[in-house]
Structures are given as structure tokens and as C-alpha cells.
Design a protein around this motif. Structure first.
Motif, mmCIF file in Angstrom:
data_model
loop_
_atom_site.group_PDB
_atom_site.id
_atom_site.type_symbol
_atom_site.label_atom_id
_atom_site.label_comp_id
_atom_site.label_asym_id
_atom_site.label_seq_id
_atom_site.Cartn_x
_atom_site.Cartn_y
_atom_site.Cartn_z
ATOM 1 N N ILE A 1 -9.546 -3.620 0.595
ATOM 2 C CA ILE A 1 -9.461 -2.445 0.156
ATOM 3 C C ILE A 1 -9.030 -3.129 -1.546
ATOM 4 C CG2 ILE A 1 -7.191 -1.089 -0.104
ATOM 5 C CD1 ILE A 1 -7.548 -1.079 3.397
ATOM 6 N N THR A 2 -9.468 -2.954 -2.554
ATOM 7 C CA THR A 2 -8.925 -3.045 -3.578
ATOM 8 C C THR A 2 -7.209 -2.169 -4.481
ATOM 9 O OG1 THR A 2 -10.776 -3.351 -4.739
ATOM 10 C CG2 THR A 2 -8.866 -2.958 -6.394
ATOM 11 N N GLY A 3 -5.920 -3.095 -4.321
ATOM 12 C CA GLY A 3 -4.963 -2.425 -4.824
ATOM 13 C C GLY A 3 -5.156 -2.957 -5.891
ATOM 14 N N VAL A 4 -3.888 -2.276 -7.179
ATOM 15 C CA VAL A 4 -3.732 -2.308 -8.288
ATOM 16 C C VAL A 4 -2.342 -2.375 -8.279
ATOM 17 C CG1 VAL A 4 -4.215 -1.703 -10.479
ATOM 18 C CG2 VAL A 4 -6.374 -1.726 -8.874
ATOM 19 N N TRP A 5 -1.725 -2.959 -8.873
ATOM 20 C CA TRP A 5 -0.354 -3.227 -9.561
ATOM 21 C C TRP A 5 0.332 -3.984 -10.714
ATOM 22 C CZ3 TRP A 5 -1.963 -5.106 -4.881
ATOM 23 C CH2 TRP A 5 -1.761 -6.822 -4.770
ATOM 24 N N TRP A 6 1.580 -3.693 -10.685
ATOM 25 C CA TRP A 6 1.848 -4.714 -11.948
ATOM 26 C C TRP A 6 2.488 -5.520 -11.116
ATOM 27 C CZ3 TRP A 6 1.091 -4.119 -17.006
ATOM 28 C CH2 TRP A 6 0.199 -3.115 -17.767
ATOM 29 N N ASP A 7 2.931 -6.902 -11.930
ATOM 30 C CA ASP A 7 3.646 -7.905 -11.221
ATOM 31 C C ASP A 7 4.481 -8.325 -12.692
ATOM 32 O OD1 ASP A 7 3.377 -10.318 -9.651
ATOM 33 O OD2 ASP A 7 3.235 -10.989 -11.021
ATOM 34 N N GLU A 8 5.822 -8.618 -12.336
ATOM 35 C CA GLU A 8 6.185 -9.336 -13.516
ATOM 36 C C GLU A 8 6.070 -10.661 -14.351
ATOM 37 O OE1 GLU A 8 9.833 -10.894 -12.111
ATOM 38 O OE2 GLU A 8 10.747 -8.952 -11.023
ATOM 39 N N GLY A 9 4.460 -11.023 -13.908
ATOM 40 C CA GLY A 9 3.578 -12.153 -13.789
ATOM 41 C C GLY A 9 4.517 -13.646 -14.514
ATOM 42 N N VAL A 10 5.533 -13.854 -13.974
ATOM 43 C CA VAL A 10 6.353 -15.207 -14.118
ATOM 44 C C VAL A 10 5.827 -16.678 -12.832
ATOM 45 C CG1 VAL A 10 8.008 -14.206 -14.858
ATOM 46 C CG2 VAL A 10 8.083 -14.076 -12.188
ATOM 47 N N ASP A 11 4.853 -15.716 -12.083
ATOM 48 C CA ASP A 11 4.465 -16.813 -10.752
ATOM 49 C C ASP A 11 3.344 -17.419 -11.929
ATOM 50 O OD1 ASP A 11 2.841 -17.816 -8.760
ATOM 51 O OD2 ASP A 11 4.310 -16.527 -7.245
ATOM 52 N N PRO A 12 3.472 -19.068 -11.478
ATOM 53 C CA PRO A 12 1.959 -19.674 -12.116
ATOM 54 C C PRO A 12 0.921 -19.125 -11.630
ATOM 55 C CG PRO A 12 4.092 -21.542 -11.862
ATOM 56 C CD PRO A 12 4.181 -19.786 -11.127
ATOM 57 N N GLU A 13 0.560 -19.270 -9.981
ATOM 58 C CA GLU A 13 -0.228 -18.614 -9.102
ATOM 59 C C GLU A 13 -0.695 -17.009 -10.012
ATOM 60 O OE1 GLU A 13 -0.936 -18.781 -5.295
ATOM 61 O OE2 GLU A 13 0.980 -20.642 -5.167
ATOM 62 N N VAL A 14 -0.093 -16.301 -9.876
ATOM 63 C CA VAL A 14 -0.524 -15.566 -10.869
ATOM 64 C C VAL A 14 -1.124 -15.037 -12.407
ATOM 65 C CG1 VAL A 14 0.267 -12.512 -11.187
ATOM 66 C CG2 VAL A 14 1.170 -13.926 -9.067
ATOM 67 N N THR A 15 -0.383 -15.949 -12.989
ATOM 68 C CA THR A 15 -0.454 -15.948 -13.881
ATOM 69 C C THR A 15 -2.230 -16.295 -14.269
ATOM 70 O OG1 THR A 15 0.356 -17.896 -14.986
ATOM 71 C CG2 THR A 15 2.043 -15.170 -15.156
ATOM 72 N N ALA A 16 -2.498 -17.668 -13.660
ATOM 73 C CA ALA A 16 -2.786 -18.304 -13.284
ATOM 74 C C ALA A 16 -4.741 -17.196 -13.481
ATOM 75 C CB ALA A 16 -2.663 -19.599 -13.156
ATOM 76 N N ASP A 17 -4.242 -16.672 -12.101
ATOM 77 C CA ASP A 17 -5.301 -15.745 -11.660
ATOM 78 C C ASP A 17 -4.267 -14.301 -11.200
ATOM 79 O OD1 ASP A 17 -7.941 -14.623 -10.977
ATOM 80 O OD2 ASP A 17 -8.066 -16.157 -9.189
ATOM 81 N N MET B 1 0.944 -1.123 -0.051
ATOM 82 C CA MET B 1 -0.389 0.368 -0.279
ATOM 83 C C MET B 1 0.876 1.144 0.257
ATOM 84 S SD MET B 1 -3.144 -0.652 2.872
ATOM 85 C CE MET B 1 -4.158 -2.389 2.604
ATOM 86 N N GLU B 2 1.941 1.184 0.956
ATOM 87 C CA GLU B 2 2.875 2.826 1.038
ATOM 88 C C GLU B 2 3.359 2.455 -0.246
ATOM 89 O OE1 GLU B 2 3.239 6.156 3.072
ATOM 90 O OE2 GLU B 2 1.711 4.682 3.647
ATOM 91 N N TYR B 3 4.364 1.550 -0.379
ATOM 92 C CA TYR B 3 6.118 1.640 -1.343
ATOM 93 C C TYR B 3 5.822 1.086 -2.498
ATOM 94 C CZ TYR B 3 7.463 3.231 3.049
ATOM 95 O OH TYR B 3 8.014 4.185 4.546
ATOM 96 N N GLY B 4 4.403 -0.056 -3.080
ATOM 97 C CA GLY B 4 4.665 -0.650 -3.884
ATOM 98 C C GLY B 4 5.345 -2.031 -4.333
ATOM 99 N N VAL B 5 5.876 -2.202 -3.176
ATOM 100 C CA VAL B 5 6.295 -3.660 -3.214
ATOM 101 C C VAL B 5 6.431 -4.668 -1.994
ATOM 102 C CG1 VAL B 5 8.295 -2.440 -5.436
ATOM 103 C CG2 VAL B 5 8.584 -2.789 -2.416
ATOM 104 N N ASP B 6 6.625 -5.658 -2.304
ATOM 105 C CA ASP B 6 6.704 -6.685 -0.937
ATOM 106 C C ASP B 6 7.669 -6.548 -0.004
ATOM 107 O OD1 ASP B 6 9.130 -8.625 -1.452
ATOM 108 O OD2 ASP B 6 8.084 -7.889 -3.089
ATOM 109 N N VAL B 7 7.912 -6.177 1.599
ATOM 110 C CA VAL B 7 8.930 -6.001 2.003
ATOM 111 C C VAL B 7 9.631 -6.941 1.903
ATOM 112 C CG1 VAL B 7 9.391 -6.873 5.146
ATOM 113 C CG2 VAL B 7 7.594 -5.712 3.911
ATOM 114 N N ASP B 8 9.908 -7.855 1.480
ATOM 115 C CA ASP B 8 11.318 -8.286 1.243
ATOM 116 C C ASP B 8 12.326 -7.588 0.089
ATOM 117 O OD1 ASP B 8 11.551 -10.435 2.988
ATOM 118 O OD2 ASP B 8 11.015 -11.648 1.267
#
Length: 519
Positions: free
Chosen positions: A350-366, A76-83
Motif C-alpha cells: 500500500i502506498t501511503g502519502v502524507w506531509w512530514d515536518e522534515g526535521v528527522d534526518p532519516e526522513v530528509t535523507a530518503d 492510514m485512518e487518522y494521518g498521524v502516528d499513534v503517539d
């Protein structure tokens, strides 16, 4: 006997003289006493460790110092995951709310007990945050208490405490010491580190009218968030490593705990609901929109253009009641199916919108329904992909972006995610006289299948706009919860509007009945 009295008088004179010297030394800012009373904000084994044996190590191992943040919270605050936030970037951003020690020691910010234990309201959290955010790490302590240090040392309770260190037995000193450096106050937590919860769950704990919104406004945080070994109780974490789960293992008191609402009853029928229904589901009927201290609750945030945009609730709104079994640690808080131990609880969605690399199979599937955090693309990169500079980043732009100029696209499979994130709500508890609305009654949830027309409207294939019929959108959507009809539907239909909910409290004085005199 006279000789004994003389000796006692001399001892008393000496003790009062020593107490006076001690008080003057503390008032003047003695380094020894400043260390002892933490106004220098430095731990000393010789000064603190005598009473607080092993405490420094205990605090250093707490999750507040380790900063074991849930991986998705920074989206929400920085647009990326904590790691994805590490090194100096982590210190500059997440370090602004860090109590010191841990990874912040590398940047010269030592553990500062006064972050939580300063009792005079003089700790300047904002100034401390600003100098850390600017990279001037070693000035953090000075920014927080530099100007107020001498004022604190001259506070009446401090001076009394200085004197009692000489004059009084340890138990009395401890009582005063607790007033000087007691545990964190609710307003310390609410107005500083946890002010961000306003945007997430519409809490009102930083607002001057908090008592009008929440029946628990007069409680301290640790009254419910049980604390052990400096680990403050929180919600159960799902999919967390064992070490993190153990750190969060201290519990939050349940409503029916001893000393809270043990033995309270709303009658057999309503009490039967408690097998699948959290108390908050009925006692948080409405959440505030704009106009509360700390901002307004989020409805949507977006990093689609590389810069954060948001939509907030501009008026009061109903939370969404859904299944809850804990808070995800290493996955997104999306809605989940009912499991054996799941309970119905209110959420701010809360609806969150962000760009993802699209390499995670779970993400690309849904992309929009997957709980996987995936691989969010950093906002700075998204911003750089706006080749035509129109403020919008299209799929073609991000998928053809070549940031390292090696002739190949960096994110050829990028996907724009729109994820509904379910954040559980536990505060703003309404009662009979406090809250934005009365607690829910039977008719607020039941009656959706009272006729064929209502059954078709609520459970038919067409998605309906609730606001067409409802001025206030109901908190319960039985279809969303997985039902094909109102679970309380009867034939013939029950008129739930005639049903009331009463409360009985153990030991409560019976209600007085007024009667006309017999004569």
C-alpha cells in the motif's frame, strides 16, 4: 431405610424447588445472577473472582486493554502516528474498539467481558462504537446490551445453567457455563474489531462466502493464534520495547504444528524451499479486490490535501512476495533487505502519502524509502494550509503556513512522503478445491532467465510493465528480491511448465488404482 428415602426425597424436592426459584430469578433479571453471568457487563470480585482468580488483573494487563498499537497503524485512518493521539482524542477515536478498562476507565468505560464472551450474537458493537465516538462514554455498556439484556437472560442455555448451579456438580456447570460465556467466536473478531484488516490485507473472514476463499474458514481464530493469560498470539514484533514484545510473545502456530500439517511433504525439492519460503507464498496466489464484505483492499491512501483519499483494488490481484522477518512496531513496514532469518512471504503493498515536518534526518535523507515514522503533520493543519482553497496543498503553502501567527513558518522544511508499506498476508489460503486460484507451481515463479531475451526483460536496467506480457502479474519479482537472475536457472534451461507438485500426508490412504479385471 424408609426414613432415609424420605429424607432424600425431601432434599430432592428442596433442590428442585431452589433450582426453580433460581431459574425464575435469573429469567426475571436478578441483579445477583446478572452479575454472575456478566449480562450486567460488570466484574464482581465476589461473583466472578471465586472461580476466575486473578483474571480481572490478567485481562487488564493484556495488550488488547493496554492497546499497544504499532505506532504506524493509525497513519492510514487518522494521518498521524499513534503517539500523536492522546487524551480524549484517543478515547473518541481508538477507544471505539477498546474493550474497556485501561485508559478508558478515566472516561467511565469499565472493562466489559461481554465484548468478547457474549455468545448469542446480540452484542451491538456498532451502537457501542457510536456512543463512544460521540463522547457519551458512560452509555457504552447500555448501548451494547441494554435492549438485548433481558432477551439474553431468558435464553434456554442461561435458564438451564441457572438450574444446574443448584442441581449439578461443578464440572457439568462448567460445561454449560462455557456455552453461555465461552471464548470469542471467529465471527465476533472478524465483523467487529478486525474488520479493518479487509482494507489492509484483503481478508475475506467477514464475507458470507469466506469458505470459498480460505481452506481454514471453519477454524476459530484461537485455533492458530495461541492464547495464554489473555495474550492472543500474533506475529513477531520488531523494534518493540521489551514489555510490549513480551505481551505479544504468544505465538501463532506454524503450518507444521502437531494437529495441523505436521509431516506433510511436497517432495524433497519443494520441501527444500521451506528454508526460505513460507507456505503462504505459494498458497496465497491471488487476493480479492472489490465485492467482499468490509470493502476493498487498499492500493493507496493519501493525506496530501488534509482529507483522506484512497485508491482500492477493483479486481483480483497478485500479492507481492518479499522478505519477511516480523512486523515493525516503532518504524514503518517498508521493504527490507534479506537477513539471516528472513523468509519469503506474500504482502499487500500500500502506498501511503502524507506531509512530514522534515526535521528527522532519516526522513530528509530518503523521504520515500526511510523506515522512520518521522513527524507526520496532522491533517487538520494540512487542511488549514490550503490558503487558496483549491483542495490541493502545495509545498509552498505548507512550508509558509503560520498557524500560530507568530510571523514564522511552522513547517519550513515540510516534505511530502510517498511510502510503499508492505503488509504481510496470512489468510485466504488456497488449496486444491478452495481459493481464487490454484496454489502456485514451479513455472509460476521460475523461468525468468530461460533465454537471453527473458533475462534482459526481467533483469535489465529498464523497468518493465509486467502487464504487457502477463495477464496476471507474477507474485515473484526476482530483481526486486535482490537477484541478478532466476536462482533456479540452468544451462540448458529447464522447462518448468512440465514440473508438477505432489503432496503426501502421513497416514494418508494410498490412491486406488483402477485396473481391468484379469479374466
Amino acid at each position: 431405610m424408609d426414613r432415609l428415602n424420605t429424607v432424600l426425597i425431601i432434599i430432592l424436592i428442596f433442590m428442585f424447588a431452589a433450582a426453580g426459584v433460581y431459574a425464575f430469578a435469573g429469567y426475571s433479571g436478578s441483579g445477583v445472577l446478572a452479575t454472575h453471568y456478566m449480562t450486567e457487563q460488570k466484574w464482581s470480585d465476589s461473583s466472578c473472582g471465586g472461580c476466575h482468580i486473578g483474571m480481572h488483573e490478567e485481562v487488564a494487563a493484556s495488550y488488547h486493554v493496554e492497546q499497544d498499537l504499532k505506532k504506524w497503524t493509525s497513519l492510514m485512518e487518522y494521518g498521524v502516528d499513534v503517539d500523536s493521539i492522546d487524551g480524549e482524542d484517543r478515547a473518541l477515536s481508538l477507544g471505539q474498539l477498546h474493550p474497556g478498562g485501561g485508559y478508558m476507565e478515566e472516561y467511565g468505560v469499565e472493562l466489559d467481558c461481554m465484548v468478547c464472551h457474549e455468545q448469542n450474537g446480540l452484542y451491538d458493537y456498532e451502537a457501542r462504537s457510536e456512543v463512544i465516538g460521540s463522547g457519551d462514554f458512560e452509555m457504552a455498556d447500555e448501548a451494547a446490551l441494554g435492549e438485548a439484556r433481558s432477551e439474553i437472560q431468558k435464553e434456554s442455555l442461561y435458564i438451564i445453567s441457572y438450574m444446574l448451579d443448584v442441581l449439578a456438580p461443578l464440572p457439568l456447570v462448567t460445561e454449560i457455563h462455557d456455552e453461555v460465556n465461552a471464548g470469542p467466536r471467529a465471527d465476533q473478531c472478524a465483523n467487529t474489531c478486525h474488520i479493518s484488516e479487509v482494507a489492509k490485507t484483503a481478508v475475506t473472514w467477514a464475507d458470507e462466502n469466506h469458505a470459498l476463499y480460505d481452506v481454514h474458514a471453519d477454524l476459530n481464530c484461537v485455533d492458530c493464534h495461541e492464547t495464554e493469560d489473555h495474550q492472543i498470539g500474533g506475529p513477531e514484533l520488531l523494534d518493540a520495547p521489551e514489555s510490549v514484545a513480551q505481551a505479544y510473545g504468544t505465538e501463532v502456530k506454524s503450518c507444521d504444528s502437531e494437529g495441523c500439517h505436521a509431516g506433510i511433504s511436497h517432495g524433497a525439492m519443494v520441501d527444500g524451499h521451506l528454508e526460505t519460503l513460507e507456505c503462504e507464498a505459494c498458497h496465497i496466489p491471488v487476493l480479492p479486490g472489490a465485492g467482499i464484505e468490509g470493502g476493498a483492499a487498499l492500493e493507496m491512501f493519501s493525506w496530501a490535501s488534509g482529507e483522506r483519499e484512497e485508491v482500492t483494488h477493483d479486481s483480483e490481484f497478485s500479492p507481492t512476495v518479499y522478505w519477511y522477518s516480523g512486523v515493525p512496531y516503532d518504524s514503518l513496514p517498508v521493504k527490507s533487505d534479506m537477513t539471516g532469518d528472513a523468509m519469503l512471504k506474500p504482502f499487500n503493498v500500500i502506498t501511503g502519502v502524507w506531509w512530514d515536518e522534515g526535521v528527522d534526518p532519516e526522513v530528509t535523507a530518503d523521504p520515500n524509502g526511510s523506515a522512520s515514522i518521522g513527524d507526520p503533520i496532522a491533517p487538520a493543519i494540512v487542511l488549514g494550509a490550503d490558503l487558496d482553497g483549491d483542495g490541493e496543498v502545495m509545498a509552498e503553502e505548507i512550508r509558509t503556513y503560520d498557524g500560530n501567527s507568530d510571523g514564522e513558518a511552522d513547517y519550513p522544511d515540510a516534505v511530502l512522503r510517498h511510502v510503499e508499506m508492505y503488509l504481510p498476508v496470512s489468510h485466504n489460503i488456497a488449496g486444491s478445491e478452495v481459493g481464487l486460484a490454484d496454489p502456485l507451481v514451479c513455472a509460476d515463479c521460475h523461468g525468468a532467465s530461460a533465454s537471453d531475451t527473458l533475462q534482459n526483460v526481467h533483469f535489465g536496467p529498464k523497468v518493465q510493465d509486467c502487464s504487457i506480457c502477463h495477464e496476471v502479474v507474477p507474485v515473484i519479482d526476482w530483481k526486486l528480491l535482490g537477484y541478478d537472475r532466476d536462482p533456479a536457472a540452468t544451462d540448458p534451461p529447464t522447462d518448468f511448465t512440465t514440473m508438477t507438485i505432489d503432496v503426501s500426508i502421513p497416514g494418508q490412504k494410498p490412491t486406488e488404482v483402477e485396473k481391468e479385471p484379469a479374466f
